[in-house]
Write a protein that holds these residues in place. Structure first.
Motif, PDB file in Angstrom:
ATOM      1  N   MET A   1       0.829  -1.191   0.000  1.00 29.79           N
ATOM      2  CA  MET A   1       0.000   0.000   0.000  1.00 29.79           C
ATOM      3  C   MET A   1       0.867   1.246   0.000  1.00 29.79           C
ATOM      4  SD  MET A   1      -3.106   1.016   0.087  1.00 29.79           S
ATOM      5  CE  MET A   1      -4.140   2.329   0.572  1.00 29.79           C
ATOM      6  N   ALA A   2       1.908   1.236   0.840  1.00 27.92           N
ATOM      7  CA  ALA A   2       2.779   2.401   0.937  1.00 27.92           C
ATOM      8  C   ALA A   2       3.544   2.622  -0.357  1.00 27.92           C
ATOM      9  CB  ALA A   2       3.746   2.244   2.101  1.00 27.92           C
ATOM     10  N   SER A   3       3.929   1.537  -1.038  1.00 26.66           N
ATOM     11  CA  SER A   3       4.672   1.691  -2.286  1.00 26.66           C
ATOM     12  C   SER A   3       3.789   2.264  -3.386  1.00 26.66           C
ATOM     13  CB  SER A   3       5.280   0.359  -2.720  1.00 26.66           C
ATOM     14  OG  SER A   3       4.254  -0.558  -3.028  1.00 26.66           O
ATOM     15  N   SER A   4       2.521   1.849  -3.415  1.00 24.62           N
ATOM     16  CA  SER A   4       1.624   2.404  -4.424  1.00 24.62           C
ATOM     17  C   SER A   4       1.336   3.876  -4.142  1.00 24.62           C
ATOM     18  CB  SER A   4       0.318   1.606  -4.479  1.00 24.62           C
ATOM     19  OG  SER A   4      -0.389   1.717  -3.265  1.00 24.62           O
ATOM     20  N   LEU A   5       1.320   4.270  -2.879  1.00 28.52           N
ATOM     21  CA  LEU A   5       1.137   5.672  -2.530  1.00 28.52           C
ATOM     22  C   LEU A   5       2.343   6.493  -2.974  1.00 28.52           C
ATOM     23  CD1 LEU A   5      -0.617   7.800  -1.181  1.00 28.52           C
ATOM     24  CD2 LEU A   5       0.477   7.248   0.977  1.00 28.52           C
ATOM     25  N   LYS A   6       3.530   5.938  -2.786  1.00 25.96           N
ATOM     26  CA  LYS A   6       4.753   6.623  -3.231  1.00 25.96           C
ATOM     27  C   LYS A   6       4.761   6.761  -4.750  1.00 25.96           C
ATOM     28  CE  LYS A   6       7.478   7.056   0.479  1.00 25.96           C
ATOM     29  NZ  LYS A   6       7.831   8.327   0.999  1.00 25.96           N
ATOM     30  N   THR A   7       4.353   5.713  -5.446  1.00 26.37           N
ATOM     31  CA  THR A   7       4.299   5.756  -6.911  1.00 26.37           C
ATOM     32  C   THR A   7       3.308   6.810  -7.373  1.00 26.37           C
ATOM     33  OG1 THR A   7       4.784   3.396  -6.947  1.00 26.37           O
ATOM     34  CG2 THR A   7       3.944   4.360  -8.972  1.00 26.37           C
ATOM     35  N   LEU A   8       2.145   6.839  -6.757  1.00 26.65           N
ATOM     36  CA  LEU A   8       1.130   7.825  -7.109  1.00 26.65           C
ATOM     37  C   LEU A   8       1.630   9.235  -6.830  1.00 26.65           C
ATOM     38  CD1 LEU A   8      -1.764   8.322  -8.073  1.00 26.65           C
ATOM     39  CD2 LEU A   8      -2.484   8.172  -5.692  1.00 26.65           C
ATOM     40  N   SER A  10       4.742  10.211  -6.776  1.00 29.11           N
ATOM     41  CA  SER A  10       5.792  10.492  -7.750  1.00 29.11           C
ATOM     42  C   SER A  10       5.186  10.906  -9.088  1.00 29.11           C
ATOM     43  CB  SER A  10       6.675   9.260  -7.927  1.00 29.11           C
ATOM     44  OG  SER A  10       7.554   9.440  -8.997  1.00 29.11           O
ATOM     45  N   LYS A  11       4.155  10.185  -9.543  1.00 23.96           N
ATOM     46  CA  LYS A  11       3.503  10.514 -10.811  1.00 23.96           C
ATOM     47  C   LYS A  11       2.804  11.868 -10.730  1.00 23.96           C
ATOM     48  CE  LYS A  11       2.990   5.894 -12.600  1.00 23.96           C
ATOM     49  NZ  LYS A  11       2.120   4.920 -13.199  1.00 23.96           N
ATOM     50  N   ALA A  12       2.185  12.166  -9.608  1.00 22.37           N
ATOM     51  CA  ALA A  12       1.529  13.468  -9.431  1.00 22.37           C
ATOM     52  C   ALA A  12       2.563  14.586  -9.459  1.00 22.37           C
ATOM     53  CB  ALA A  12       0.748  13.495  -8.130  1.00 22.37           C
ATOM     54  N   CYS A  13       3.711  14.342  -8.865  1.00 17.33           N
ATOM     55  CA  CYS A  13       4.787  15.338  -8.858  1.00 17.33           C
ATOM     56  C   CYS A  13       5.310  15.563 -10.269  1.00 17.33           C
ATOM     57  CB  CYS A  13       5.904  14.880  -7.929  1.00 17.33           C
ATOM     58  SG  CYS A  13       7.178  16.122  -7.676  1.00 17.33           S
ATOM     59  N   GLN A  14       5.486  14.472 -11.037  1.00 18.99           N
ATOM     60  CA  GLN A  14       5.932  14.601 -12.422  1.00 18.99           C
ATOM     61  C   GLN A  14       4.922  15.378 -13.254  1.00 18.99           C
ATOM     62  OE1 GLN A  14       6.473  10.579 -13.666  1.00 18.99           O
ATOM     63  NE2 GLN A  14       8.521  10.378 -12.739  1.00 18.99           N
ATOM     64  N   TYR A  18       5.468  18.950 -15.191  1.00 20.66           N
ATOM     65  CA  TYR A  18       5.202  19.074 -16.621  1.00 20.66           C
ATOM     66  C   TYR A  18       4.237  20.222 -16.893  1.00 20.66           C
ATOM     67  CZ  TYR A  18       3.876  17.937 -21.376  1.00 20.66           C
ATOM     68  OH  TYR A  18       3.641  18.012 -22.731  1.00 20.66           O
ATOM     69  N   ILE A  19       3.187  20.313 -16.091  1.00 19.74           N
ATOM     70  CA  ILE A  19       2.192  21.371 -16.276  1.00 19.74           C
ATOM     71  C   ILE A  19       2.809  22.733 -16.001  1.00 19.74           C
ATOM     72  CG2 ILE A  19       0.068  22.340 -15.318  1.00 19.74           C
ATOM     73  CD1 ILE A  19      -0.927  19.452 -15.040  1.00 19.74           C
ATOM     74  N   SER A  20       3.615  22.827 -14.949  1.00 18.09           N
ATOM     75  CA  SER A  20       4.228  24.124 -14.648  1.00 18.09           C
ATOM     76  C   SER A  20       5.222  24.536 -15.723  1.00 18.09           C
ATOM     77  CB  SER A  20       4.904  24.090 -13.277  1.00 18.09           C
ATOM     78  OG  SER A  20       6.001  23.202 -13.295  1.00 18.09           O
ATOM     79  N   LYS A  21       5.817  23.570 -16.391  1.00  9.94           N
ATOM     80  CA  LYS A  21       6.796  23.865 -17.428  1.00  9.94           C
ATOM     81  C   LYS A  21       6.133  24.197 -18.761  1.00  9.94           C
ATOM     82  CE  LYS A  21      11.296  21.954 -18.062  1.00  9.94           C
ATOM     83  NZ  LYS A  21      12.111  20.743 -18.129  1.00  9.94           N
ATOM     84  N   HIS A  22       5.106  23.429 -19.141  1.00  4.66           N
ATOM     85  CA  HIS A  22       4.501  23.549 -20.458  1.00  4.66           C
ATOM     86  C   HIS A  22       3.094  24.140 -20.445  1.00  4.66           C
ATOM     87  CE1 HIS A  22       7.802  21.196 -22.054  1.00  4.66           C
ATOM     88  NE2 HIS A  22       7.592  20.292 -21.104  1.00  4.66           N
TER      89      HIS A  22
END
Length: 122
Positions: A1-8, A10-14, A18-22
């Motif tokens: 559960m904790a690993s999927s939260l970290k993955t989520l 990380s993807k939200a941060c990416q 991307y949105i702030s850049k483009h």
């Protein structure tokens, strides 16, 4: 559960990076492509005029839509009168249409209850 939260996370941060850049470039490009729809100057009076035009245009289209609906209804009535000659394909299409209507009804009920499936707020 904790690993999927970290993955989520990380993807939200990416996505945020991307949105702030483009995001600004996309916004400018979108406005440039659709500049023929932008009303200048954007005043309150002009916005009120456009909203009234939209409302009365929609109201004016009601008779046309009513006529199209009555044609569809007449077609269904004719099919119902000749239900002995009904093909399997036509029955399947009617069943799918009924299923779609039921699904939209259920979706509307769920949305109306605040996205709860039981109707009770937790």
């Amino acid at each position: 559960m904790a690993s999927s939260l970290k993955t989520l996370q990380s993807k939200a941060c990416q996505a945020s990076h991307y949105i702030s850049k483009h995001g600004t470039a996309y916004y400018k490009q979108l406005l440039e492509q659709n500049k023929q729809y932008i009303q200048e100057p954007a005043t309150v009076e002009k916005c009120n005029l456009l909203s009234k035009q939209l409302l009365y245009t929609r109201l004016a289209s009601i008779p046309v839509r009513k006529e199209a609906f009555s044609k569809e209804l007449d077609y269904v009535k004719q099919l119902w009168k000749k239900k002995q000659e009904l093909k399997v394909e036509d029955a399947g299409i009617a069943a799918l249409f009924g299923l779609e209507c039921f699904a939209w009804f259920c979706s509307g009920e769920i949305i109306g209850r605040g996205f709860t499936f039981t109707g009770y707020y937790v």
